[in-house]
Design an enzyme around this catalytic site. Structure first.
Site, PDB file in Angstrom:
ATOM      1  N   ASP A  28      31.046 -24.569 -28.674  1.00  0.00           N
ATOM      2  CA  ASP A  28      30.531 -25.349 -29.809  1.00  0.00           C
ATOM      3  C   ASP A  28      31.246 -26.704 -29.873  1.00  0.00           C
ATOM      4  O   ASP A  28      32.379 -26.777 -30.317  1.00  0.00           O
ATOM      5  CB  ASP A  28      30.771 -24.518 -31.082  1.00  0.00           C
ATOM      6  CG  ASP A  28      30.499 -25.297 -32.359  1.00  0.00           C
ATOM      7  OD1 ASP A  28      29.734 -26.278 -32.307  1.00  0.00           O
ATOM      8  OD2 ASP A  28      31.049 -24.894 -33.407  1.00  0.00           O
ATOM      9  N   ASP A  69      29.925 -26.794 -35.739  1.00  0.00           N
ATOM     10  CA  ASP A  69      29.131 -26.172 -36.811  1.00  0.00           C
ATOM     11  C   ASP A  69      29.090 -24.648 -36.691  1.00  0.00           C
ATOM     12  O   ASP A  69      28.375 -23.977 -37.425  1.00  0.00           O
ATOM     13  CB  ASP A  69      27.703 -26.750 -36.830  1.00  0.00           C
ATOM     14  CG  ASP A  69      26.933 -26.425 -35.554  1.00  0.00           C
ATOM     15  OD1 ASP A  69      27.524 -25.837 -34.614  1.00  0.00           O
ATOM     16  OD2 ASP A  69      25.734 -26.754 -35.481  1.00  0.00           O
ATOM     17  N   ASP A 114      26.405 -25.282 -28.320  1.00  0.00           N
ATOM     18  CA  ASP A 114      25.449 -26.366 -28.105  1.00  0.00           C
ATOM     19  C   ASP A 114      25.546 -26.891 -26.667  1.00  0.00           C
ATOM     20  O   ASP A 114      26.415 -26.489 -25.900  1.00  0.00           O
ATOM     21  CB  ASP A 114      25.672 -27.494 -29.134  1.00  0.00           C
ATOM     22  CG  ASP A 114      27.147 -27.815 -29.308  1.00  0.00           C
ATOM     23  OD1 ASP A 114      27.852 -27.891 -28.281  1.00  0.00           O
ATOM     24  OD2 ASP A 114      27.600 -27.970 -30.465  1.00  0.00           O
ATOM     25  N   ASP A 171      10.443 -15.199 -19.935  1.00  0.00           N
ATOM     26  CA  ASP A 171      10.619 -14.190 -20.983  1.00  0.00           C
ATOM     27  C   ASP A 171       9.355 -13.319 -21.104  1.00  0.00           C
ATOM     28  O   ASP A 171       8.238 -13.852 -21.092  1.00  0.00           O
ATOM     29  CB  ASP A 171      10.869 -14.937 -22.303  1.00  0.00           C
ATOM     30  CG  ASP A 171      11.240 -14.018 -23.448  1.00  0.00           C
ATOM     31  OD1 ASP A 171      12.294 -13.370 -23.354  1.00  0.00           O
ATOM     32  OD2 ASP A 171      10.484 -13.956 -24.432  1.00  0.00           O
ATOM     33  N   GLU A 215      11.596 -11.635 -16.404  1.00  0.00           N
ATOM     34  CA  GLU A 215      12.044 -10.505 -17.209  1.00  0.00           C
ATOM     35  C   GLU A 215      10.795  -9.655 -17.386  1.00  0.00           C
ATOM     36  O   GLU A 215       9.927  -9.972 -18.199  1.00  0.00           O
ATOM     37  CB  GLU A 215      12.562 -10.962 -18.575  1.00  0.00           C
ATOM     38  CG  GLU A 215      13.076  -9.776 -19.395  1.00  0.00           C
ATOM     39  CD  GLU A 215      12.708  -9.802 -20.871  1.00  0.00           C
ATOM     40  OE1 GLU A 215      13.312  -9.072 -21.631  1.00  0.00           O
ATOM     41  OE2 GLU A 215      11.799 -10.557 -21.261  1.00  0.00           O
TER      42      GLU A 215
HETATM   43  C1  GLC Z   1      13.028 -11.049 -24.434  1.00  0.00           C
HETATM   44  C2  GLC Z   1      14.354 -11.669 -24.796  1.00  0.00           C
HETATM   45  C3  GLC Z   1      14.754 -11.187 -26.156  1.00  0.00           C
HETATM   46  C4  GLC Z   1      13.701 -11.607 -27.153  1.00  0.00           C
HETATM   47  C5  GLC Z   1      12.323 -11.121 -26.729  1.00  0.00           C
HETATM   48  C6  GLC Z   1      11.245 -11.799 -27.493  1.00  0.00           C
HETATM   49  O1  GLC Z   1      13.117  -9.680 -24.267  1.00  0.00           O
HETATM   50  O2  GLC Z   1      15.297 -11.385 -23.813  1.00  0.00           O
HETATM   51  O3  GLC Z   1      16.016 -11.662 -26.539  1.00  0.00           O
HETATM   52  O4  GLC Z   1      14.004 -11.072 -28.418  1.00  0.00           O
HETATM   53  O5  GLC Z   1      12.067 -11.397 -25.375  1.00  0.00           O
HETATM   54  O6  GLC Z   1      11.114 -13.121 -27.070  1.00  0.00           O
END
Ligand code: GLC
Length: 547
Positions: free
Chosen positions: A31, A35, A39, A212, A277
Site C-alpha cells: 500500500d 489508505d 495499490d 476469470d 480459470e
Molecule cells: C473467480 C475469482 C473469484 C471471484 C469469482 C467471481 O472464481 O477467482 O475471486 O469471486 O470468479 O468473479
C-alpha cells in the site's frame, strides 16, 4: 502518460511454458498511499523483491473501476484503473519497470459478468423487458402465476438463487453476487466489446490474461433446470464444480469465444498468453480449453486438491502430464490462490502444515510445466482463521457463512507492529488485520535467514532456473520405485539428473544413490552416501554424469 506500448522483455515467445508466475492480490500486496488497501504504486515499489525472488511473471487480480462488491471481480469499466488502486499512468509505469526487470505482466479479465454499475447494466435496468439493452444480460420472466418465482432452479456460487427480481417483474441471472449480473455471450456486441478490451491491454504491453470463470460465458439454450439445489434437496449445485455437468458451465460453444481470441493474442509480438480459470467435469474436458487455437493454459486445481499421500499426488500428476502431452501445452501447477484456504493450513495444524507446505513447494517446482505461486506462500503464511465476522468482506460470507478473507490478509513486509510495513512508514491501516504471529513471518524477518521459507523459495527458484534438468520446457518425469510412502521422480538434462524425493510416509526415511542434495525443505542427516529425510520433507538430489 508514459508510452502506451511497453516493449515486452526480449525472451522466447514460449516463456509461459516453464514460467513461475506470482499472483499478486492487488489490495493486499503493498500500500503506497497509506489508505490501508494495496495499490499499483505499491506493487511497482516492490518489483525488485519479486525479481530477486526469482519469478518470471506477475498476475495481478482485477484493479479496474469497480464498486468492490467482490473485491474487484465486479467490473464497471474494463478500460480504467479504480482510484483505489491508482491510475492508468501508474499501470503503465509499473509495466515499464516490470519489463525492465525482466518480469512479465498478466492481468485478470472478468468476462462472465460485469458489475451492476456497468453502463450496460444500468441501461438494461432503465429499458423495458424485451429491449435490445436487456439483451446484453440474461433477463427473463419468472415462473408461478405472477412470475413471483425465479425462471429456473439455478443457484449462485455464493449461495441462494442465481436470480434477482427487478421492479418491473423480470429477473436477471447472476451466478455470483446480485451485483455481478451475467453477460449474454450470444449477443454479438458483447463479443466485440471484449475483443476490443483484449486489444486495449495488449496495446498497453500486457503479456497475458488470466480469464476469470472461463468456463461460464455460455449458458445452455433455454436455461434448463439443474434438477436440484440447496433449497430443494439441501445439496448445493456448486458441489458439481469440477465433477459433473451444469447447464451454466463448460458448454461446448464457449470454445468459439477462445478460438476468436487466440488470433488476437497471436497478432502481438512477444508471446502473449492466456490462462483459464476453468472447471470441467473431467481433465479431458478441461484440456479442451488449451491448445494452439484456444488458450495457452488452464489451472490444474486437482493438484491443489490432492491430499497428503503418494497415491493422491501421483494420480493427479500423471493425469495432468498425460493431458498436457495430448494437447501439446504445459501443465499448470498451483497450490494456493485468493479463493482457497492457504495450503499451510490445508495440510495440517501449525508446524505440520508448514513442513508439508515447504515440501509441496519443492515438489511443485521440480515438475515440468508452469507453476503459479500465490503471494505470501513464499513466507509460509497460514490462513488467518480468526478474523472477526464484522471485519469479513467476502460477499459469499453473508450468503453461505464461508469466507475467503483468511487468505487475503495483507502481506507482512517488516517491522514489529501490524500491518508490518504493508503501508508507508507509520501507517497503521490495513483493510484486514494481520495477526501478531506474522511479525516473525515478514519478508525482513526471513531475509537472509538460512532455512527460512523465503530463503527456501529463493534457492529453489534459482536452481529451477539454472539447473539443466529443470530448465527445459518439455518432457515428463520418470517415477522411481522406492520405499512405500516416498514420492520420488527424476528429470534429466545437460548430462545431469535431478531427483526429487518427498517423504509422505509419516516416519523418517533413508534414501541413497541419488547423488548430492542441493535443496531440502528440512535438515537431512548424512551418513556416507545415505541421507535420512525427516517426516514431511522434500529434497532435490543432483547427479552429474561422469566424463
Ligand atoms: C473467480 C475469482 C473469484 C471471484 C469469482 C467471481 O472464481 O477467482 O475471486 O469471486 O470468479 O468473479
Amino acid at each position: 502518460m508514459t508510452d502506451a506500448t511497453n516493449p515486452a522483455p526480449p525472451t522466447s515467445d514460449d516463456w509461459w511454458r516453464s514460467a513461475v508466475v506470482y499472483q499478486v492480490y492487488v489490495r493486499s500486496f503493498a500500500d503506497a498511499d497509506g489508505d490501508g488497501v494495496g495499490d499499483l504504486r505499491g506493487i511497482r515499489e516492490r518489483l525488485p523483491y519479486l525479481r530477486d525472488l526469482g519469478i518470471d511473471a506477475v498476475w495481478l487480480t482485477p484493479f479496474y473501476t469497480s464498486p468492490q462488491v467482490d473485491a474487484g471481480y465486479d467490473v464497471a469499466d474494463y478500460r480504467d484503473v479504480d482510484p483505489l488502486f491508482g491510475t492508468l499512468t501508474d499501470f503503465d509505469a509499473m509495466t515499464t519497470d516490470a519489463h525492465a526487470l525482466g518480469l512479465r505482466i498478466i492481468v485478470d479479465l472478468v468476462p462472465n459478468h460485469t458489475s451492476d454499475r456497468h453502463p450496460w447494466f444500468r441501461a438494461a435496468l432503465a429499458a423495458a423487458p424485451g429491449s435490445p439493452e436487456r439483451g446484453f444480460y440474461h433477463f427473463a420472466d419468472g415462473r408461478g402465476e405472477h412470475g413471483e418465482l425465479p425462471p429456473n432452479d439455478w443457484e449462485s456460487i455464493f449461495g441462494g438463487p442465481a436470480w434477482t427480481r427487478v421492479p418491473d417483474g423480470q429477473w436477471y441471472l447472476h451466478l455470483f453476487d446480485p451485483a455481478q449480473p451475467d453477460l449474454n455471450w450470444r449477443h454479438p456486441p458483447v463479443r466485440a466489446e471484449f475483443e476490443d478490451v483484449l486489444r486495449f491491454w495488449l496495446d498497453r504491453g500486457v503479456d497475458g490474461f488470466r480469464i476469470d470463470v472461463a468456463h461460464g460465458m455460455i449458458k445452455a439454450e433455454g436455461l434448463p433446470d439443474v434438477g436440484f439445489n440447496s433449497m430443494t434437496t439441501g445439496r448445493r449445485q456448486s458441489e458439481l464444480l469440477g465433477k459433473g455437468r451444469l447447464p451454466y458451465f463448460d458448454q461446448d460453444e464457449v470454445h468459439d469465444i477462445y478460438r476468436a481470441w487466440r488470433p488476437i493474442l497471436d497478432s502481438y509480438p512477444g508471446g502473449r498468453m492466456a490462462v483459464a480459470e476453468a472447471w470441467a467435469e473431467t481433465p479431458q474436458r478441461l484440456a479442451r480449453y488449451i491448445g494452439p487455437d484456444e488458450l495457452h493454459q488452464a489451472f490444474s486445481f486437482d493438484f491443489l486438491d490432492a491430499t497428503w499421500s503418494v497415491d493422491s499426488f501421483r494420480k493427479v500428476i500423471d493425469t495432468a502430464l498425460a493431458e498436457s502431452t495430448i494437447v501439446g501445452a504445459p501443465t499448470t501447477w498451483v497450490l494456493s490462490n485468493h479463493d482457497r484456504q492457504r495450503h499451510v493450513t490445508r495440510y495440517g495444524d501449525g508446524e505440520v502444515g508448514l513442513r508439508r507446505a515447504r515440501a509441496a513447494a519443492l515438489l511443485m517446482l521440480a515438475l515440468p510445466g508452469c507453476a503459479y505461486l500465490y503471494q505470501g506462500e513464499e513466507l509460509g503464511l497460514p490462513e488467518v482463521l480468526d478474523i472477526p465476522d464484522t471485519l469479513r468482506q467476502d460477499p459469499a460470507f453473508l450468503r453461505t457463512g464461508e469466507s475467503r478473507d483468511g487468505c487475503r490478509v495483507p502481506i507482512p513486509w517488516s517491522g514489529e507492529l501490524a500491518p508490518y510495513g504493508f503501508g508507508p512508514a507509520g501507517s497503521e491501516l490495513s483493510w484486514l488485520p494481520a495477526p501478531s504471529t506474522w511479525r516473525a513471518l515478514s519478508v525482513a524477518a526471513q531475509s537472509g535467514v538460512p532455512g527460512s521459507t523465503l530463503e527456501l523459495y529463493r534457492t529453489a527458484l534459482r536452481v529451477r532456473h539454472e539447473h539443466p534438468a529443470l530448465a527445459g520446457t518439455a518432457g515428463g518425469v520418470t517415477w522411481l520405485e522406492s520405499e512405500p510412502g516416498l514420492l520420488a521422480f527424476h528429470r534429466t538434462g545437460g548430462g545431469t539428473t535431478l531427483t526429487c524425493v518427498v517423504n509422505l510416509s509419516g516416519a523418517p526415511a533413508e534414501v541413497a544413490g541419488h547423488g548430492r542434495p542441493i535443496v531440502a525443505s528440512d535438515e537431512l542427516t548424512e551418513r556416507g552416501s545415505r541421507h535420512t529425510l525427516p517426516v514431511d520433507a522434500a529434497v532435490w538430489f543432483e547427479r552429474r554424469r561422469a566424463g
